[in-house]
Scaffold this active site. Structure first.
Site, PDB file in Angstrom:
ATOM      1  N   ASP A 271     140.215 111.708  63.728  1.00 23.49           N
ATOM      2  CA  ASP A 271     141.474 111.946  64.409  1.00 23.49           C
ATOM      3  C   ASP A 271     142.015 110.563  64.765  1.00 23.49           C
ATOM      4  O   ASP A 271     141.331 109.549  64.642  1.00 23.49           O
ATOM      5  CB  ASP A 271     141.276 112.835  65.644  1.00 23.49           C
ATOM      6  CG  ASP A 271     142.575 113.527  66.049  1.00 23.49           C
ATOM      7  OD1 ASP A 271     142.509 114.584  66.694  1.00 23.49           O
ATOM      8  OD2 ASP A 271     143.661 113.004  65.689  1.00 23.49           O
TER       9      ASP A 271
HETATM   10  C1  GLC Z   1     146.687 113.898  67.016  1.00 20.37           C
HETATM   11  C2  GLC Z   1     146.073 115.256  66.821  1.00 20.37           C
HETATM   12  C3  GLC Z   1     145.901 115.620  65.372  1.00 20.37           C
HETATM   13  C4  GLC Z   1     147.048 115.044  64.570  1.00 20.37           C
HETATM   14  C5  GLC Z   1     146.910 113.533  64.608  1.00 20.37           C
HETATM   15  C6  GLC Z   1     148.053 112.838  63.848  1.00 20.37           C
HETATM   16  O1  GLC Z   1     146.126 113.234  68.086  1.00 20.37           O
HETATM   17  O2  GLC Z   1     144.865 115.541  67.522  1.00 20.37           O
HETATM   18  O3  GLC Z   1     145.868 117.058  65.285  1.00 20.37           O
HETATM   19  O4  GLC Z   1     147.001 115.514  63.223  1.00 20.37           O
HETATM   20  O5  GLC Z   1     146.844 113.025  65.935  1.00 20.37           O
HETATM   21  O6  GLC Z   1     149.255 113.044  64.485  1.00 20.37           O
END
Ligand code: GLC
Length: 713
Positions: A271
């Site tokens: 993430d």
């Molecule tokens: C965020 C989310 C994830 C998302 C990523 C990119 O923090 O947890 O679901 O796809 O960052 O935006």
């Protein structure tokens, strides 16, 4: 392969009429070469890549991109949120390009994941995924960062709206179709957030603990299905810790479980900003560190230095790079025959609308007050802030920018035009600044109306990534307004627009009609009006338990949420969701799997047959009412011996059955051996104990219509 050939191939597969056919297309769309040819190409690249070039491939070069290596013809890999619509461009360099090439970066705004789950329609999940995949392809994306499939454990979780409810089997079926659909369009689906990201409060640090049986039977199965049945080509590690180690750098999750045990051949990405340590991330498991637009923090310079000094394994690096390169070949990035995608097409609008229609849940309809008869209502009053609120905006990274969004008010006005012209009062505002005046105005107006539709609930400022709600109460004094309207006019319909369960206990018993609509995307208002006035027969069923009070949910009853000293122990074990309510004999406001219709369905007696491999349960379903409609036939299995820690019954099969008025059909539900398996901590494996298993079939977890049993050797 040009578009025509691609379409012919799709049509051939669809004419085969089997998911397997589509799965074949899914694979064939994502990879034209044989595996050996791809492996050879990757091996050749690996030989030519410098150490620095290899390291560049294992972290982001911009917020949603990992770089290519132009001198070797290696294309970049670009990603986009979100799980229910392709997010507007976030990278400045791409904004100009997409505006020039594609006019704009708006995309079809689909209903959110919990609404898709509320349809309980596996085939629709496939179409939903295909729609998203085509839109992502059109926008030049290689990986779509969805589906989001963490289970609802506390209704307070800010991202409950994004996920697919509380049950592993419902989520696994919907996620599998979604993934196959996305990937049939030449785009990798990225299943997230692996694993146990079941809250937003302290999501970057909380350390989740649970026993193996809970992990294997409740929190892993949907991810396992998405990978092994859906063929997901990407998985996103969660922010939180699991048993002490951050998920996005956790070898047990990303290497042992995902790759060794499940045979995952795609890429494991972090993430955004979820990596915390170079040594940990350098181990086999994580393949790409994301969230490093400002220059990589862990798998960049520090990693390169450590590799040069012989501190980190070069074999592990090559494995990361190999997977990342292989993904490019599987997706046929840069090849002329890759699907082109499409966006904002009538077909996509139709899938968005169908999902919105089928995701609406008729929770209550005493005296058949619904559907409203538009020919008889001279003066309809619409009340509530959510009648005019657009819900696509906000909620965090899953935010969408559709070309339009029809509000409930607009849908109702359009539906009643040109004869009827409804009136509207605010009734409540989330900030409750003028609560008294608004309540008085709404009450007075309700007394004069033929019928009243209250549209309340929550919004994406309350249901949002990065935070949890602190309670289940409706904001803005809605309870008082609802009670006043119910007292002022018996023809009052309550519509809850929300992404997570709310406390309805003050008025649910008094209301004659309650309709639940999640955040239903660009077609929301027309879908709601269609159900309210009977153009559509509602067929949604709850994907989670709607409790009377917060304290009835396991984590709140046990006090394990939000945890102590940064650790949250899932001490309810496998008794998550309705399993807890069943084991503790708690009466919910509306149970898991509940949903009414404007027609009625009869369930015949279930009969069982089994061939040693799978068990088949058959029964006749009849539409005994005046309208065509759909019923969700649900099958729950009970184990031979139930202890206080054993779920009394668990959803193990379901089918959404569409029947014309008067039509009857024999439905057969198949249970593979896995449906009877439980995790044996001694053997450390899922095993099927011999014995007599109860089989209950019904229209919800609490509306069981027929029971039988099967004895397994
Ligand atoms: C965020 C989310 C994830 C998302 C990523 C990119 O923090 O947890 O679901 O796809 O960052 O935006």
């Amino acid at each position: 392969m040009n578009n025509r050939r691609f379409t012919r191939r799709i049509s051939r597969a669809v004419s085969a009429g089997t998911l397997a056919g589509l799965a074949f297309v899914a694979v064939s769309c994502v990879s034209h070469h044989g595996p050996e040819e791809d492996d050879a190409r990757v091996a050749a690249w690996l030989k030519k890549l410098s150490l620095a070039e290899k390291v560049s491939l294992v972290h982001g070069s911009a917020i949603f991109t990992t770089p290519g290596v132009p001198r070797l013809g290696i294309p970049e890999l670009t990603m986009s949120d979100g799980p229910h619509g392709v997010r507007e461009e976030q990278e400045p360099a791409r904004i100009a390009r997409v505006r020039a090439e594609r006019k704009d970066d708006k995309s079809t705004g689909m209903p959110v994941g919990s609404t898709l789950a509320a349809t309980w329609n596996k085939d629709l999940a496939l179409e939903y995924g295909r729609t998203l995949g085509a839109e992502a392809r059109w926008r030049g994306k290689d990986i779509l960062l969805g589906p989001a499939i963490n289970l609802m454990r506390t209704p307070l979780n800010g991202r409950t709206f994004e996920y697919m409810g509380e049950d592993p089997w419902l989520t696994s079926r919907m996620a599998t179709g979604y993934v196959r659909g996305v990937q049939s369009q030449g785009v990798a689906a990225c299943v997230k957030h692996f694993v146990a990201n079941n809250r937003e409060l302290d999501r970057m640090s909380v350390d989740v603990r649970m026993d193996d049986a809970t992990l294997r039977e409740i929190y892993l199965p949907a991810f396992e299905a998405a990978v092994k049945e859906g063929g997901a080509l990407a998985v996103m590690g969660a922010y939180n810790r699991f048993r002490g180690e951050f998920c996005s750098q956790n070898p047990y999750l990303l290497q042992y479980l995902l790759k060794r045990e499940w045979g995952f051949t795609g890429v494991a990405i972090s993430d955004w900003g979820a990596v915390h340590d170079t040594a940990a991330a350098s181990r086999p498991g994580l393949d790409i560190e994301m969230g490093t637009a400002a220059g990589s923090e862990f798998l960049g310079e520090p990693y390169l230095r450590g590799l040069r000094d012989g501190v980190y394994s070069r074999e592990a690096l090559d494995e990361k790079v190999r997977r990342s390169l292989l993904l490019r070949l599987k997706l046929r990035i840069g090849e002329p025959d890759r699907p082109e995608g499409a966006h904002k097409t009538p077909e996509h609008k139709a899938i968005a609308r169908r999902t919105a229609d089928e995701g609406i849940i008729l929770l209550k309809n005493e005296g058949s007050i619904l559907p409203l008869d538009a020919t008889k209502i001279r003066h309809l009053l619409v009340v509530g802030e959510n009648a005019v609120r657009r819900q696509s905006v906000g909620g965090g990274s899953s935010e969408t920018t559709p070309p339009y969004e029809i509000t409930p008010w607009e849908g109702i006005v359009c539906r009643l035009a040109p004869d009827g012209s409804p009136s509207r009062v605010t009734g409540y505002e989330s900030d409750a600044k003028h609560a008294e005046a608004l309540l008085a105005e709404a009450t007075a107006a309700a007394r004069k109306a033929d019928a009243v539709v209250f549209v309340g609930g929550l919004n994406k400022a309350l249901d949002t990534e990065g935070g949890d709600r602190t309670d289940m109460r409706l904001p803005g004094g809605q309870d008082a307004v609802i009670e006043a309207l119910l007292a002022a006019n018996t023809n009052t319909v309550i519509v809850m627009v929300s992404g997570s369960p709310v406390d309805m206990s003050r008025w649910a018993g008094k209301a004659r009609a309650i309709v639940w609509q999640g955040y239903a995307g660009q077609e929301a208002g027309d879908a709601l009006a269609g159900v309210l006035f009977g153009d559509t027969n509602p067929s949604g069923h709850t994907p989670c338990t709607f409790a009377k009070r917060l304290a009835d949910y396991a984590p709140h009853a046990l006090g394990t949420y939000p945890g102590n000293n940064g650790i949250e122990a899932y001490s309810e074990g496998r008794l998550s969701g309705y399993r807890w309510f069943d084991a503790k004999r708690i009466e919910p406001e509306f149970p898991f799997g509940h949903g009414l219709s404007y027609t009625t369905f009869d369930f015949g007696d279930a009969t069982v047959s089994h061939d040693g491999q799978s068990v088949r349960v058959s029964l006749e379903i009849a539409n005994t009412g005046p309208r065509d409609g759909a019923e969700v036939v649900q099958l729950y299995v009970s184990p031979p011996d139930i202890t206080e820690k054993t779920p009394p019954q668990e959803l193990k099969a379901f089918e959404k059955v569409f029947l014309k008025s008067g039509e009857r059909r024999v439905v057969t539900l198949t249970l593979e051996r896995r449906a009877f398996a439980h995790f044996d901590p001694v053997l450390s494996a899922l095993t099927v104990k011999p014995g007599r298993y109860g089989i209950a079939v019904g229209a919800s977890s609490r509306d069981i219509r027929t029971r039988t049993a099967v004895t397994l050797p």
